[in-house]
Write a protein that holds these residues in place. Structure first.
Motif, PDB file in Angstrom:
ATOM      1  N   ASN A   1       9.436   5.441  -1.850  1.00 52.61           N
ATOM      2  CA  ASN A   1       8.601   5.433  -3.057  1.00 52.61           C
ATOM      3  C   ASN A   1       9.270   4.926  -4.400  1.00 52.61           C
ATOM      4  OD1 ASN A   1       6.151   5.955  -1.300  1.00 52.61           O
ATOM      5  ND2 ASN A   1       6.544   8.392  -1.796  1.00 52.61           N
TER       6      ASN A   1
ATOM      7  N   PRO B   1       0.840  -1.106  -0.137  1.00 57.81           N
ATOM      8  CA  PRO B   1      -0.044   0.065  -0.002  1.00 57.81           C
ATOM      9  C   PRO B   1       0.722   1.475   0.022  1.00 57.81           C
ATOM     10  CG  PRO B   1       0.018  -0.964   2.285  1.00 57.81           C
ATOM     11  CD  PRO B   1       0.711  -1.941   1.352  1.00 57.81           C
ATOM     12  N   ALA B   2       0.268   2.517  -0.041  1.00 62.01           N
ATOM     13  CA  ALA B   2       0.831   3.783  -0.118  1.00 62.01           C
ATOM     14  C   ALA B   2       1.543   3.911   1.252  1.00 62.01           C
ATOM     15  CB  ALA B   2      -0.084   4.942  -0.328  1.00 62.01           C
TER      16      ALA B   2
ATOM     17  N   GLU C   1       3.470   9.073   5.201  1.00 61.16           N
ATOM     18  CA  GLU C   1       4.446   9.825   5.371  1.00 61.16           C
ATOM     19  C   GLU C   1       4.586  10.424   6.708  1.00 61.16           C
ATOM     20  OE1 GLU C   1       4.311  12.603   2.220  1.00 61.16           O
ATOM     21  OE2 GLU C   1       3.939  11.195   0.681  1.00 61.16           O
TER      22      GLU C   1
END
Length: 938
Positions: A167, A151-152, A155
């Motif tokens: 990333n 998943p993302a 941050e």
């Protein structure tokens, strides 16, 4: 002896399969119950016999296509054939396509997993074990498929540079790139970044095992400590509570952990099946050469698929030669971490640079602090010395340090490089240490206590005017050299034992304890090391690095410099042993006592190019149009330090004067103006907008775009109120202490990039001349077209010189002349300042294409004039006439012009003056004076 090439290949394949746990059976003697993994040779399919069909738990899972050894370099040509067998129907079976396919010569083997999203063959050291295939088949997806489901990245708690690195790395994984390189400046959080993506690989990609590879035990211990302290931002448990982490200390590798920390030396010994002495993990492999190593062979306890990923810390230095075998052995993704990659590093990682976060960017972002370099050169360091035969000298055994007297029986002429190895000269060490002690107060004026006295830890009090030595790390050549340095430091600083201590693996005290004291306590103020804390050690309050040893590699030097780059708040600085500090750590100082800064063409250079120029002059230079790279870099460095010192109210005031821009924004614009990536981006833009344009047109437009970029970067400094505010607010935080007469130490000073400094001086001189060519009479003459030689007078040059000296003392003609000498653009020397000035003006105004002493120009022109005057005539100048002509020539060379009145002065007056001139030349006198004034200055 009589076997054909393909049979030789099959014999080697059989050998490797057996080592990997496979049982080999011919097609007419199949017993799939004989083992978990069975490799059946010449098994029939509907397109012909396959060389090997692999069965796991009685089920067909793979194919091996055997080829002759000479076909190893062309194995990819046979991938379609291999896949054809994998897709074929096996005799007696109703099988689906087999997922695991090899092509092999026995020497070279390639493997394709058809369960991957985009199956791609890759080289492997040996075959996978049958248990591995059994485990993979139980999983819904392959590892490369699971990498697409990560998943993302949250941050929170990460720096921008860390977010970009992670990333980009995960994007690289999704492309199945086998290698990726992360470049992050030392101190910007490489290890934290690595632990973050390791956590995500374990949690989301279900990686089985990950190896964190280092090259010294110290780095392994540091990594282990960071993993123990790491708490992910999506879980309140520590990393080591979620996953098993082990640092390998023997040849035993537990199979039930997820993260393994090991030196590359130990992993090599594990693969070789030998024990490793821990002392072999203390030294950086980059600092010594390895003997020709025995090759790594297959180890069934650690198969090639044991790890899924290898993270290589400090990958720029230890992954070649002997150690490369360790990386080639495993079938893994490789991720390199380094602050200082070189061309070899880029090449090894297939130029897949997923993070490019260098030192300069980290300084701009406030992640690291800038540095300046201070040089100390001694006569013996540079030239060595001579001990003559018959001298009685003190000798010392290297190991025991037992001393004895002996008379030398031959001259000993030693060089500076022999110091502290073959020769110990304590005077040389003492001279350097004394120079450091004398100059530290100038480098750190805020460490002088206030009248009321500052209070230190352990009850220590500073009296009025007392200086507190900043935390200092000295790099020594050897352990013995470190001992000599410690003794002399304590003597010269008149301090006790705890003031200066050694931190090496050979230290009598526990080096970890001393390191902890150096990091957190008031004492020691000065630590001496060889290699132990040269890399990977975080000592935030460290503000001075002293190089008393040379460094063999540029990258290692960068790592050593990295010990000082860490930021440290004022509270941290005071709490960890520097209570007199008045500002946050805004820079650190490298004291170079060995010439290492000049010998190493380092990647990271000091932003400060003009340490001797006042901030006011820097600002004024920029405002007057001096926007060279060095000047903008210097201004950026000053503003970075200012930003760390002033308070929030003062920062807001800056923004009001700077059109709303923060200091950080202005700094980025200044550095961006000459950033190579930015300039290259401009070039690509120009080329894209002008397809088919000639290189000349492209360069012309690029120059225009670049000039606009520079103008935009410096535009805020056109405001005199902003310039005055910067000077005034900086002065508020300055404390001037006159404690050292630096002029008495002639061989000490701030190190600049000499060529860059010389170019800047010449650029400044040229700019000043251009700016005044319309208002100063002498310059009007030089810049006129054509050059009006007859009008120039000595007084004009003298007036020009006085104005230049008043307005720009740093542009004194002889100083500019030396700048040209530094760039090797002049032959000869100028007799005096005025002669040098004329020579320089002739060069910058375009009269002369190269810089040459003016008197030499006059000599050359005089010879040509005399030859021309006498060519083709029967009448030659007499010897007495030539004597007078030479006097005129010498006078013009020093005074630039001769008038009739000058003949009443020396040297003409002593020879009869103007009357004698008329007697010798008659009515040609005026013509000759006029011609010589014009011709000699041509």
């Amino acid at each position: 002896m009589n076997q054909n090439p393909e049979q030789i290949a099959r014999d080697e394949i059989d050998k490797q399969l057996k080592a990997c746990g496979w049982v080999i059976q011919p097609k007419d003697k199949i017993n799939l119950s004989a083992a978990v993994g069975v490799a059946v040779t010449e098994y029939l399919t509907d397109i012909g016999p396959a060389d090997y069909v692999l069965f796991v738990n009685k089920q067909p899972v793979g194919i091996i296509e055997a080829k002759r050894a000479e076909e190893g370099v062309h194995l990819t040509m046979h991938e379609d054939q291999s896949e054809g067998y994998a897709s074929a129907r096996l005799k007696y079976l109703n099988n689906e396509k087999l997922p695991f396919v090899y092509e092999s010569t026995g020497d070279v083997t390639r493997f394709t997993n058809f369960r991957d999203p985009k199956p791609r063959s890759r080289p492997v050291f040996s075959f996978h074990r049958p248990e591995t295939f059994a485990g993979w088949l139980k999983q819904d997806q392959s590892l490369r498929a699971r990498l697409h489901t990560i998943p993302a990245l949250p941050e929170e708690g990460l720096r921008d540079c860390q977010v970009i690195a992670i990333n980009n790395l995960e994007a690289s994984f999704k492309k199945a790139n086998p290698k990726a390189l992360i470049q992050m400046a030392t101190g910007s959080g490489k290890t934290y970044t690595a632990i973050t993506f390791i956590y995500r690989l374990l949690k989301y990609a279900k990686a089985k095992r990950i190896l964190f590879l280092v090259d010294t035990r110290n780095l392994g211990e540091q990594a282990e400590q960071e993993m123990m302290a790491y708490v992910p931002n999506d879980d309140n448990r520590k990393f080591t509570e979620l996953y098993g982490v082990t640092r390998l200390k023997s040849s035993f590798i537990p199979a039930d952990n997820q993260v393994y920390i090991s030196t590359i030396q130990r992993m090599y010994s594990i693969l070789k099946g030998t024990e490793l002495d821990e002392s072999a993990e203390e030294e950086n492999p980059n600092e010594y050469k390895q003997k020709e190593p025995p090759p790594v062979t297959y180890n069934e306890k650690v198969p090639v698929e044991f790890f899924d990923f290898i993270v290589i810390d400090e990958c720029h230095r230890s992954i070649y030669n002997l150690w490369k075998q360790v990386l080639d052995y495993f079938d893994v993704f490789q991720v390199g971490l380094t602050a200082t990659p070189d061309n070899r590093t880029f090449g090894y990682f297939n130029q897949n640079l997923v993070s490019d976060y260098g030192y300069e960017k980290a300084v701009v972002d406030g992640v690291l602090v800038p540095y300046n370099v201070f040089s100390i050169e001694t006569k013996i360091t540079k030239n060595g010395a001579l001990i003559t035969m018959g001298e009685q000298v003190d000798k010392r055994e290297r190991l025991t340090r037992r001393q004895f007297w002996e008379t030398v029986d031959e001259d000993i002429d030693y060089s500076g490089k022999q110091l502290d190895n073959d020769i110990v000269n304590k005077s040389q060490i003492r001279t350097i240490i004394r120079a450091i002690k004398d100059n530290l107060p100038m480098m750190f004026p805020d460490r002088i206590s206030s009248p009321e006295g500052g209070s230190g830890t352990e009850g220590m009090k500073f009296g009025e005017g007392a200086f507190e030595v900043p935390k200092t790390l000295i790099f020594a050549k050897t352990d013995s050299h470190a001992e000599d340095i410690i003794e002399i430091v304590r003597e010269e600083f008149a301090e006790e034992n705890k003031f200066c201590k050694k931190i090496t693996y050979r230290s009598e005290e526990d080096p970890k304890t001393v390191l902890s004291q150096f990091r957190n306590d008031y004492y020691p103020r000065i630590a001496v090391t060889v290699d132990m804390i040269a890399t990977g050690t975080d000592i935030r309050p460290l503000e001075v690095l002293v190089f008393m040893r040379d460094v063999k590699s540029k990258s290692y030097y960068e790592q050593m410099k990295g010990r000082g780059t860490r930021t440290c708040s004022l509270e941290q600085l005071r709490a960890t042993g520097t209570p007199s500090a008045k500002f946050t750590k805004d820079h650190f100082v490298i004291i170079d006592a060995i010439g290492v800064e000049q010998s190493q063409k380092t990647d990271s250079r000091p932003l400060e190019k003009k340490p001797g120029m006042s901030l006011k002059d820097v600002l004024q230079n920029v405002a007057m149009g001096n926007t060279t790279e060095d000047m903008l870099s210097t201004l950026a460095n000053r503003l970075i330090r200012l930003d760390k010192q002033i308070n929030e109210k003062e920062k807001l005031k800056f923004a009001e004067q700077a059109n709303g821009f923060t200091i950080n924004h202005v700094v980025k614009e200044l550095l961006n103006a000459y950033d190579p990536d930015t300039v290259e981006g401009l070039r690509r833009k120009v080329e894209g907008e002008n397809p088919g344009a000639s290189p000349v047109d492209i360069n012309s437009q690029l120059t225009t775009h670049h000039s606009r970029l520079i103008e935009q970067a410096v535009a805020v400094f056109n405001n005199p109120d902003l310039r005055n505010y910067i000077v005034d607010v900086r002065r508020k935080y300055d404390q001037v202490i006159d404690t050292v007469n630096i002029d008495e130490v002639t061989n000490i000073g701030w190190v600049k990039d000499q060529e860059a400094a010389a170019s800047l001086t010449i650029s400044n001189f040229t700019a000043w001349m251009e700016a005044h060519k319309e208002e100063i009479t002498a310059l009007q003459i030089f810049y006129s077209q054509p050059y009006r030689r007859r009008e120039l007078t000595y007084k004009m040059i003298k007036d020009l010189y006085e104005q230049l000296k008043t307005e720009q003392p740093l542009l004194a003609p002889l100083h500019v002349w030396r700048a040209y000498e530094q760039l090797k653009e002049v032959n000869g020397s100028a007799k005096n300042e005025l002669v040098a000035l004329v020579s320089l003006i002739r060069k910058v105004s375009g009269i002369d294409s190269s810089l040459q002493p003016y008197d030499k120009t006059v000599d050359k022109n005089f010879q040509a004039w005399v030859f021309k005057k006498q060519a083709g005539t029967t009448t030659k100048f007499t010897e007495e006439q030539m004597q007078w002509l030479r006097m005129i020539k010498e006078y013009v060379a020093g005074s630039f012009h001769v008038e009739k009145d000058d003949f009443e002065l020396d040297p003409f007056n002593k020879q009869g003056g103007l009357g004698k001139m008329w007697q010798l030349f008659g009515d040609k006198t005026d013509e000759i004076i006029s011609e010589l004034n014009e011709v000699l200055a041509a």
